[in-house]
Scaffold this active site. Structure first.
Site, mmCIF file in Angstrom:
data_model
loop_
_atom_site.group_PDB
_atom_site.id
_atom_site.type_symbol
_atom_site.label_atom_id
_atom_site.label_comp_id
_atom_site.label_asym_id
_atom_site.label_seq_id
_atom_site.Cartn_x
_atom_site.Cartn_y
_atom_site.Cartn_z
ATOM 1 N N CYS A 1 0.951 -1.137 -0.031
ATOM 2 C CA CYS A 1 0.086 -0.050 0.184
ATOM 3 C C CYS A 1 0.696 1.344 0.100
ATOM 4 O O CYS A 1 0.366 2.146 -0.343
ATOM 5 C CB CYS A 1 -0.922 0.134 1.225
ATOM 6 S SG CYS A 1 -1.848 -1.299 1.240
ATOM 7 N N HIS B 1 -2.706 6.899 3.638
ATOM 8 C CA HIS B 1 -3.280 5.963 2.893
ATOM 9 C C HIS B 1 -4.703 5.398 3.705
ATOM 10 O O HIS B 1 -4.567 5.248 4.660
ATOM 11 C CB HIS B 1 -2.179 4.796 3.047
ATOM 12 C CG HIS B 1 -2.717 3.398 2.811
ATOM 13 N ND1 HIS B 1 -3.390 3.111 1.626
ATOM 14 C CD2 HIS B 1 -2.445 2.277 3.541
ATOM 15 C CE1 HIS B 1 -3.712 1.710 1.796
ATOM 16 N NE2 HIS B 1 -3.202 1.428 2.836
ATOM 17 N N ASN C 1 -10.003 -0.017 1.103
ATOM 18 C CA ASN C 1 -8.691 -0.088 1.191
ATOM 19 C C ASN C 1 -8.212 -0.472 -0.379
ATOM 20 O O ASN C 1 -8.337 -1.756 -0.528
ATOM 21 C CB ASN C 1 -8.124 -0.776 2.168
ATOM 22 C CG ASN C 1 -6.567 -0.959 2.221
ATOM 23 O OD1 ASN C 1 -5.850 -0.660 1.207
ATOM 24 N ND2 ASN C 1 -5.951 -1.268 3.436
HETATM 25 O O1 UT7 Z 1 -3.381 -1.219 3.883
HETATM 26 C C1 UT7 Z 1 -2.193 -1.546 4.552
HETATM 27 C C2 UT7 Z 1 -2.285 -2.961 5.283
HETATM 28 N N1 UT7 Z 1 -3.325 -3.160 5.966
HETATM 29 C C3 UT7 Z 1 -3.818 -2.527 7.023
HETATM 30 O O2 UT7 Z 1 -3.418 -1.464 7.450
HETATM 31 C C4 UT7 Z 1 -5.100 -2.971 7.758
HETATM 32 C C5 UT7 Z 1 -4.633 -3.061 9.253
HETATM 33 N N2 UT7 Z 1 -5.668 -3.729 10.108
HETATM 34 C C6 UT7 Z 1 -7.143 -3.598 10.176
HETATM 35 O O3 UT7 Z 1 -7.745 -2.758 9.604
HETATM 36 C C7 UT7 Z 1 -7.779 -4.327 11.438
HETATM 37 O O4 UT7 Z 1 -6.880 -4.925 12.234
HETATM 38 C C8 UT7 Z 1 -8.944 -5.233 10.622
HETATM 39 C C9 UT7 Z 1 -10.078 -4.387 10.111
HETATM 40 C C10 UT7 Z 1 -8.292 -6.078 9.905
HETATM 41 C C11 UT7 Z 1 -9.429 -5.908 12.010
HETATM 42 O O5 UT7 Z 1 -10.187 -4.887 12.840
HETATM 43 P P1 UT7 Z 1 -9.698 -5.161 14.472
HETATM 44 O O6 UT7 Z 1 -10.461 -4.423 15.144
HETATM 45 O O7 UT7 Z 1 -8.271 -5.112 14.576
HETATM 46 O O8 UT7 Z 1 -10.076 -6.435 14.874
HETATM 47 P P2 UT7 Z 1 -9.477 -7.786 15.544
HETATM 48 O O9 UT7 Z 1 -8.794 -8.313 14.505
HETATM 49 O O10 UT7 Z 1 -8.846 -7.236 16.730
HETATM 50 O O11 UT7 Z 1 -10.663 -8.555 15.967
HETATM 51 C C12 UT7 Z 1 -11.358 -8.262 17.132
HETATM 52 C C13 UT7 Z 1 -12.731 -8.957 16.953
HETATM 53 C C14 UT7 Z 1 -12.427 -10.538 17.029
HETATM 54 O O12 UT7 Z 1 -13.392 -11.228 17.679
HETATM 55 P P3 UT7 Z 1 -13.072 -11.542 19.228
HETATM 56 O O13 UT7 Z 1 -11.756 -12.359 19.181
HETATM 57 O O14 UT7 Z 1 -12.935 -10.309 19.942
HETATM 58 O O15 UT7 Z 1 -14.349 -12.304 19.420
HETATM 59 C C15 UT7 Z 1 -12.382 -10.916 15.482
HETATM 60 O O16 UT7 Z 1 -12.869 -12.307 15.481
HETATM 61 O O17 UT7 Z 1 -13.431 -8.882 15.886
HETATM 62 C C16 UT7 Z 1 -13.649 -10.205 15.282
HETATM 63 N N3 UT7 Z 1 -13.717 -9.581 13.820
HETATM 64 C C17 UT7 Z 1 -14.727 -9.673 13.042
HETATM 65 N N4 UT7 Z 1 -16.101 -9.631 13.573
HETATM 66 C C18 UT7 Z 1 -17.106 -9.260 12.498
HETATM 67 C C19 UT7 Z 1 -12.650 -9.586 12.904
HETATM 68 N N5 UT7 Z 1 -13.058 -9.490 11.526
HETATM 69 C C20 UT7 Z 1 -14.485 -9.341 11.818
HETATM 70 C C21 UT7 Z 1 -15.363 -9.035 10.693
HETATM 71 N N6 UT7 Z 1 -16.746 -8.841 11.126
HETATM 72 N N7 UT7 Z 1 -15.025 -8.636 9.360
#
Ligand code: UT7
Length: 346
Positions: free
Chosen positions: A123, A265, A295
């Site tokens: 990215c 970004h 994104n």
């Molecule tokens: O573009 C350059 C590279 N990429 C990035 O910069 C992306 C960076 N990362 C992110 O944007 C975020 O980490 C994500 C959007 C990918 C994930 O969001 P998060 O707030 O970091 O979620 P998490 O991975 O910490 O997960 C929190 C909870 C988990 O459930 P539990 O374990 O707390 O029960 C996940 O299983 O949210 C759950 N979860 C979801 N729930 C509903 C993860 N993805 C989803 C989803 N829908 N799509």
């Protein structure tokens, strides 16, 4: 100072001046509701945790090269030029492993013979490509460069992976950079950029490359898609972009309170907000389009430049800070004063 219409003869020390901006989006919109018909997620979760309402998806007949041609043509029209010396294309989703996509794009734009090559920095690729283009201009190797960021992320994202499928979208953006006088409006740079390969596996496609060629017939289909440790990437994105942005502002001789626009970004709405907050830049100075396009990886920064210019959110004289971060890990930031006379072509 207005952007030059007739670039000076190439020569060491010339500055790279932005003279045109263009973009192209595939018409097909994919809403959160549509995604969630097959994904264990919800519109509310995606809006609150990522800030995306919908993204675009290229249909299967449309590739990164096709979108690059459309965005590139529009950027050249915006600059009022019909030729360039070089095409630098940032992408994580080239049309083929071999050859690079840029030569075909150059050919289709009527630029056969021009230097043309791809750059991969996830990215952060577009800002890397702009830095390389600025280097070509400063070295006297080119006097006008088309810099494109384009992605068909739908080709490398597992539609059943809720950790990545809601995040990414397809699209392309491009700018024209021309040799000009250092210090004038529209001049890009200096650049603050870097990488950390120790975290390469935080965002990677495990199979399909030279490293895992022994598994090319045995790897599960999911291993040919992006795997991402989202939470870890989130923290590094905020930390690295904040640091690179500070360094670019210092290198430009500005202070952070002089920044009129932060073009960050569009990784995740919360990441952009955290970076702006850490830099002390108010939300109203931070244009965003992630709600509409998602994104788009290497296309994200030029798409946002085009959209913000079109909406009048980038005005002549604005001090603009640009920063990006992605797989590699890789990051890059730069500055420019938005030049007069730019009409974005969407
Ligand atoms: O573009 C350059 C590279 N990429 C990035 O910069 C992306 C960076 N990362 C992110 O944007 C975020 O980490 C994500 C959007 C990918 C994930 O969001 P998060 O707030 O970091 O979620 P998490 O991975 O910490 O997960 C929190 C909870 C988990 O459930 P539990 O374990 O707390 O029960 C996940 O299983 O949210 C759950 N979860 C979801 N729930 C509903 C993860 N993805 C989803 C989803 N829908 N799509």
């Amino acid at each position: 100072m207005s952007a030059p219409t007739t670039p000076p003869a190439p020569g060491p020390g010339a500055a790279a001046v932005l003279t045109g901006v263009g973009s192209w989006l595939p018409p097909r919109r994919v809403t959160n509701e549509e995604l969630c018909t097959r994904l264990d997620s919800s519109d509310q979760w995606i809006r609150e945790r990522i800030g995306i309402h919908e993204r675009r998806r290229a249909d299967e007949a449309v590739s990164t090269g096709d979108m690059s041609v459309e965005a590139g043509r529009r950027a050249m029209r915006s600059a009022g030029v019909d030729t360039v010396d070089a095409v630098v294309l940032a992408t994580t989703t080239p049309d083929h492993h071999c050859p690079a996509t840029a030569p075909a794009v150059a050919h289709r734009l009527g630029l056969s013979g021009a230097v043309a090559f791809d750059i991969t920095a996830g990215c952060a690729g577009f800002v890397h490509a702009a830095a390389v283009a600025a280097g070509l201009i400063a070295a006297g190797s080119a006097r006008r460069v088309l810099v494109v960021g384009a992605e068909t992320m739908s080709a490398i994202i597992d539609p059943d992976d809720r950790a990545t499928a809601p995040l990414f979208g397809d699209g392309a953006g491009a700018v024209v950079l021309e040799a000009g006088t250092p210090g004038g409006d529209g001049t890009l740079g200096p650049f603050a950029w870097g990488s950390d390969g120790s975290l390469g596996d935080a965002i990677e496609i495990p199979a399909g490359g030279a490293r895992e060629r022994h598994r090319r017939h045995s790897a599960p289909p999911a291993d040919f898609f992006v795997h991402m440790r989202g939470n870890e990437v989130f923290r590094h994105a905020v930390r690295r972009m904040t640091r690179a942005a500070r360094d670019a502002v210092a290198a430009a001789g500005w202070t952070l309170d002089e920044v009129d626009r932060l073009v960050v970004h569009q990784a995740n709405g919360r990441i952009g907000a955290c970076v702006a907050d850490a830099l002390g830049i108010p939300a109203e100075r931070t244009p965003s389009n992630i709600d509409r396009v998602g994104n788009t990886a290497a296309a994200s920064v030029p798409l946002l430049l085009a959209h913000a210019a079109d909406e009048g959110r980038l005005k002549p004289g604005h001090r603009v800070l640009v920063v990006a971060f992605g797989s590699g890990l890789a990051w890059a930031a730069t500055t420019l004063v938005w030049p007069p006379g730019i009409t974005a072509e969407l």
